[in-house]
Write an enzyme that holds these catalytic residues in place. Structure first.
Site, PDB file in Angstrom:
ATOM      1  N   TYR A 116      -4.058  -2.566 -10.017  1.00  0.00           N
ATOM      2  CA  TYR A 116      -3.882  -2.390  -8.564  1.00  0.00           C
ATOM      3  C   TYR A 116      -2.957  -3.467  -7.977  1.00  0.00           C
ATOM      4  O   TYR A 116      -2.004  -3.155  -7.256  1.00  0.00           O
ATOM      5  CB  TYR A 116      -5.264  -2.424  -7.888  1.00  0.00           C
ATOM      6  N   TYR A 162      -4.406   3.644   8.314  1.00  0.00           N
ATOM      7  CA  TYR A 162      -5.772   3.130   8.519  1.00  0.00           C
ATOM      8  C   TYR A 162      -6.245   3.435   9.935  1.00  0.00           C
ATOM      9  O   TYR A 162      -6.067   4.564  10.403  1.00  0.00           O
ATOM     10  CB  TYR A 162      -5.843   1.615   8.206  1.00  0.00           C
ATOM     11  N   LYS A 188       0.348   3.377  -2.961  1.00  0.00           N
ATOM     12  CA  LYS A 188      -0.816   4.266  -3.078  1.00  0.00           C
ATOM     13  C   LYS A 188      -0.431   5.744  -2.981  1.00  0.00           C
ATOM     14  O   LYS A 188      -1.151   6.619  -3.445  1.00  0.00           O
ATOM     15  CB  LYS A 188      -1.850   3.909  -1.998  1.00  0.00           C
ATOM     16  N   VAL A 194       1.267  -3.769   3.756  1.00  0.00           N
ATOM     17  CA  VAL A 194       1.258  -5.068   4.443  1.00  0.00           C
ATOM     18  C   VAL A 194       2.502  -5.911   4.171  1.00  0.00           C
ATOM     19  O   VAL A 194       2.660  -6.981   4.757  1.00  0.00           O
ATOM     20  CB  VAL A 194      -0.016  -5.912   4.158  1.00  0.00           C
ATOM     21  N   SER A 233       0.796  -1.235   0.000  1.00  0.00           N
ATOM     22  CA  SER A 233       0.000   0.000   0.000  1.00  0.00           C
ATOM     23  C   SER A 233       0.825   1.280   0.000  1.00  0.00           C
ATOM     24  O   SER A 233       0.255   2.362  -0.141  1.00  0.00           O
ATOM     25  CB  SER A 233      -0.941   0.014   1.210  1.00  0.00           C
TER      26      SER A 233
HETATM   27  N1  GLN Z   1      -2.329  -5.341  -1.812  1.00  0.00           N
HETATM   28  C1  GLN Z   1      -2.826  -5.257  -0.466  1.00  0.00           C
HETATM   29  C2  GLN Z   1      -4.316  -5.447  -0.470  1.00  0.00           C
HETATM   30  O1  GLN Z   1      -4.940  -4.985  -1.355  1.00  0.00           O
HETATM   31  C3  GLN Z   1      -2.454  -3.929   0.100  1.00  0.00           C
HETATM   32  C4  GLN Z   1      -2.948  -3.744   1.517  1.00  0.00           C
HETATM   33  C5  GLN Z   1      -1.993  -2.945   2.374  1.00  0.00           C
HETATM   34  O2  GLN Z   1      -0.795  -2.889   2.114  1.00  0.00           O
HETATM   35  N2  GLN Z   1      -2.509  -2.404   3.452  1.00  0.00           N
HETATM   36  O3  GLN Z   1      -4.909  -6.059   0.391  1.00  0.00           O
END
Ligand code: GLN
Length: 322
Positions: free
Chosen positions: A202, A254, A78, A272, A75
């Site tokens: 994505y 988050y 992003k 993650v 993520s």
């Molecule tokens: N690719 C992971 C997902 O879509 C990214 C989530 C994350 O890094 N928080 O679940």
């Protein structure tokens, strides 16, 4: 002038000493959290891994541990897709995604229903899927992905950065939750492109692999008001860089964003894969990696290491004491 140089020298050697201390303390920790098992490929990563890199305003890098080992940025990507979408569409993106902290997990479906298909912010999965949908405008998926990868390679001046296809395949196989979020948004007309295209791009941008050193370099434009100090080029308008930082602070972790702001005091974005990118405005860009995650899906020891670093260096957007 000589005094300023001396002071710089002191700050510099401080960073090196502090990093060594942090490395020693972190490697002794037993509680490391859990690796992200819901993406099978990430479950195989060694939980003992740890890397940390800091790039200062002059471009000097201080690093400890496995700072040159690539990991899945997940993520953290992003931040880069948001930067690209803002560059292309400006404030129009806010018609399709909000700017409020979610207080919910990164892949919450309940919240999306409550918000009638408009994701709370660009960093939860639903919001990032909308941003990916925007980047797909006028492009085939391959071109959209090429744009994202070129951007990341451009800001790091490193063409060796790759997408880990095994992580992509792993997430394609197990990405039921993201497919549900995308289909749900499609039903509200919030996604314009085919769901498979949005998910494909994505999953690929989440699977970009970077080391702490590369990631810290990639964050430099956010630390320096949109300008990459190594090339002097504007990556994004100053005002936008500031706003991306503000979203990282309020939404980058988050439902752990409040705790991160409280303990670390910097804009930060987690993934993650166990990475965190953190920004000390005008001072430094930092990347840390420790694959064990806390209950909110943020790197447990990554956050602890950043808390040690900012406390010992006196770095915080809420008041610097250096
Ligand atoms: N690719 C992971 C997902 O879509 C990214 C989530 C994350 O890094 N928080 O679940």
């Amino acid at each position: 002038m000589a005094k300023i140089e001396n002071e710089r020298q002191v700050v510099r050697s401080n960073v090196d000493v502090v990093l060594c201390d942090i490395f020693r303390e972190i490697t002794q920790r037993k509680e490391r959290g859990q690796v992200a098992a819901y993406i099978p490929e990430l479950a195989d990563v060694d939980i003992e891994s740890f890397g940390l890199a800091v790039v200062d305003a002059g471009g000097k890098v201080a690093a400890v541990g496995e700072a040159d080992t690539p990991f899945s940025i997940q993520s953290i990507s992003k931040v880069f897709t948001l930067t690209l979408a803002l560059g292309r569409f400006g404030d129009r993106i806010w018609e399709r995604v909000g700017r409020e902290p979610s207080g919910n997990s990164f892949n919450s479906i309940v919240q999306l229903e409550f918000d009638r298909g408009i994701p709370r912010n660009p960093f939860i999965n639903a919001g990032a899927l909308v941003v990916t949908d925007l980047i797909l405008s006028g492009h085939e998926p391959r071109e959209a992905l090429g744009e994202i990868l070129s951007f990341v390679r451009g800001i790091t001046a490193d063409s060796s950065i790759r997408i880990d296809e095994t992580v992509v395949a792993s997430e394609q196989r197990a990405g039921f939750r993201n497919a549900a979020l995308a289909n749900f948004m499609k039903s509200f007309g919030v996604l314009v492109h085919p769901v498979e295209h949005v998910l494909g791009v994505y999953f690929h941008h989440c699977a970009i692999a970077m080391s702490c050193r590369q990631l810290a370099k990639a964050g430099r434009f956010l630390a320096h008001l949109g300008r990459d100090p190594s090339t002097n080029l504007m990556v994004v308008q100053s005002e936008r860089a500031r706003r991306i930082n503000s979203l990282m602070l309020t939404c980058g972790h988050y439902n752990g964003s409040g705790e991160f702001a409280y303990r670390v005091g910097l804009p930060g974005k987690s993934g993650v894969g166990g990475g965190i990118l953190a920004i000390v405005p005008n001072v430094a860009s930092i990347a840390v990696w420790s694959p064990g995650l806390d209950v909110n899906g943020n790197s447990q020891l990554g956050r602890v290491a950043l808390e040690m670093l900012t406390t010992r260096m006196g770095w915080s957007i809420f008041g610097n004491f250096q």
